[in-house]
Enzyme design. Structure first.
Site, PDB file in Angstrom:
ATOM      1  N   ARG A 179       0.775  -1.644  -0.037  1.00  0.00           N
ATOM      2  CA  ARG A 179       0.229   0.147   0.113  1.00  0.00           C
ATOM      3  C   ARG A 179       0.958   1.184  -0.089  1.00  0.00           C
ATOM      4  O   ARG A 179       0.062   2.276   0.728  1.00  0.00           O
ATOM      5  CB  ARG A 179      -1.206  -0.179   1.094  1.00  0.00           C
ATOM      6  CG  ARG A 179      -2.168  -0.904   1.308  1.00  0.00           C
ATOM      7  CD  ARG A 179      -3.571  -1.437  -0.121  1.00  0.00           C
ATOM      8  NE  ARG A 179      -3.787  -2.285   0.146  1.00  0.00           N
ATOM      9  CZ  ARG A 179      -3.397  -3.779  -0.297  1.00  0.00           C
ATOM     10  NH1 ARG A 179      -2.215  -3.686  -0.799  1.00  0.00           N
ATOM     11  NH2 ARG A 179      -4.284  -3.912  -0.306  1.00  0.00           N
ATOM     12  N   SER A 229     -11.550  -0.768   2.716  1.00  0.00           N
ATOM     13  CA  SER A 229     -11.079  -1.173   4.098  1.00  0.00           C
ATOM     14  C   SER A 229      -9.932  -0.167   4.677  1.00  0.00           C
ATOM     15  O   SER A 229      -9.676   0.318   3.606  1.00  0.00           O
ATOM     16  CB  SER A 229      -9.288  -1.978   3.375  1.00  0.00           C
ATOM     17  OG  SER A 229     -10.046  -3.521   2.823  1.00  0.00           O
ATOM     18  N   GLU A 299      -6.131   2.599   6.843  1.00  0.00           N
ATOM     19  CA  GLU A 299      -5.774   2.667   4.892  1.00  0.00           C
ATOM     20  C   GLU A 299      -6.317   3.976   4.925  1.00  0.00           C
ATOM     21  O   GLU A 299      -5.824   3.885   3.404  1.00  0.00           O
ATOM     22  CB  GLU A 299      -5.931   1.508   3.988  1.00  0.00           C
ATOM     23  CG  GLU A 299      -5.617   1.149   3.066  1.00  0.00           C
ATOM     24  CD  GLU A 299      -5.650  -0.185   2.757  1.00  0.00           C
ATOM     25  OE1 GLU A 299      -6.542  -0.542   1.389  1.00  0.00           O
ATOM     26  OE2 GLU A 299      -4.911  -1.003   3.059  1.00  0.00           O
TER      27      GLU A 299
END
Length: 305
Positions: A179, A229, A299
């Site tokens: 990420r 998420s 996130e």
């Protein structure tokens, strides 16, 4: 009509040919449906207009933020001072290249890129079919799902720096990790990405995409505003499992809540504020840490006013 700020007046004067909106609600442009007004939101039609906007912002010593489809953003209730540049529906187009490659512009949605790849008999982007964000945002954060990640097929990226200058970065130069990409440090903006894919039968690819969409529909709260998420996957575990084990499935702060359907999702139950959502994320992180010793990191990208 509210009187324009000095910054709004200067931007309007210097960019007469660019589509601009003043005090534009960020809630209209984010999947969480949260956020106050952007002082100025610019909608460039192409890379040349983007470069002009960036140079103008530099002249005015203005801060700016880049917004794609807004699917991973928590915008502040107070709104954002300065400039927000919206690239969704800008930077559009997909071009086939020799060697089983596709060049995809940053404003194209991940889902559309996956469909075009499938129709072209190119495998590798199936995981991206259900990701609602743009290719630009996906490359920036090395998006992934169901075992797939952007970094595995992204061979090069064309970026633009804050001075409006372009350059090409290889996969290695992108510094991809979980990420993350080097663009988080440089602040460069994705213009396009080149994907190297694998030939396969279109029907086989579509079948896999249909399977993954079925999994998403069955397990994720797609009927409520969310940002996907809520937390990054921690080392040695899964965020959703840790949240559920801590007894937080369905936990809420105001109208922000942890989904009853999937504990990894933070959802807007109707009228949630950024304050609600930030408190929810912090409380969940704290309680999971107390229960497991593992600290969850958001996130979701949290913007400041």
């Amino acid at each position: 009509m509210t009187e324009l700020t000095d910054f709004q007046k200067k931007i309007a004067e210097l960019l007469p040919d660019v589509e601009l909106k003043f005090s534009e609600p960020l809630a209209k442009h984010t999947s969480l449906r949260i956020g106050g007004g952007a002082e100025v939101m610019a909608f460039p039609k192409n890379a040349e207009e983007l470069a002009k906007i960036l140079k103008t912002s530099a002249l005015l010593d203005g801060n700016f933020a880049i917004l794609g489809a807004g699917t991973n953003i928590l915008a502040p209730d107070e709104g954002v001072q300065g400039l927000v540049i919206c690239l969704k529906d800008c930077l559009d187009g997909i071009e086939p290249l020799p060697g089983h490659k596709l060049r995809v512009m940053a404003g194209v949605t991940m889902s559309r890129a996956a469909v075009v790849a499938a129709n072209s008999g190119l495998s590798g982007l199936e995981f991206a079919h259900g990701i609602p964000g743009t290719v630009g945002g996906g490359v920036y954060m090395n998006a992934g799902a169901y075992g797939g990640e952007i970094c595995r097929m992204c061979s090069q990226v064309e970026v633009m720096n804050r001075r409006g200058e372009r350059r090409i970065l290889t996969n290695e130069e992108m510094g991809f990790s979980y990420r993350h990409s080097v663009l988080e440090e440089t602040g460069d903006i994705v213009l396009s990405a080149e994907f190297t894919l694998t030939p396969a039968e279109p029907e086989t690819i579509r079948s896999r995409m249909k399977e993954l969409i079925g999994k998403r529909t069955a397990s994720q709260p797609l009927d409520l505003p969310s940002a996907g998420s809520a937390f990054k996957r921690p080392a040695g575990g899964y965020a959703a499992a840790l949240i559920q084990e801590a007894g937080l499935k369905g936990f809420r702060v105001g109208n922000a809540g942890i989904s009853e359907k999937h504990a990894g999702f933070a959802v807007n139950l109707g009228g949630a504020t950024a304050k609600d959502m930030k408190k929810l994320l912090q409380t969940v992180s704290d309680r999971v840490y107390e229960a497991s010793g593992i600290r969850l990191e958001p996130e979701i990208r949290i913007w400041n006013p």
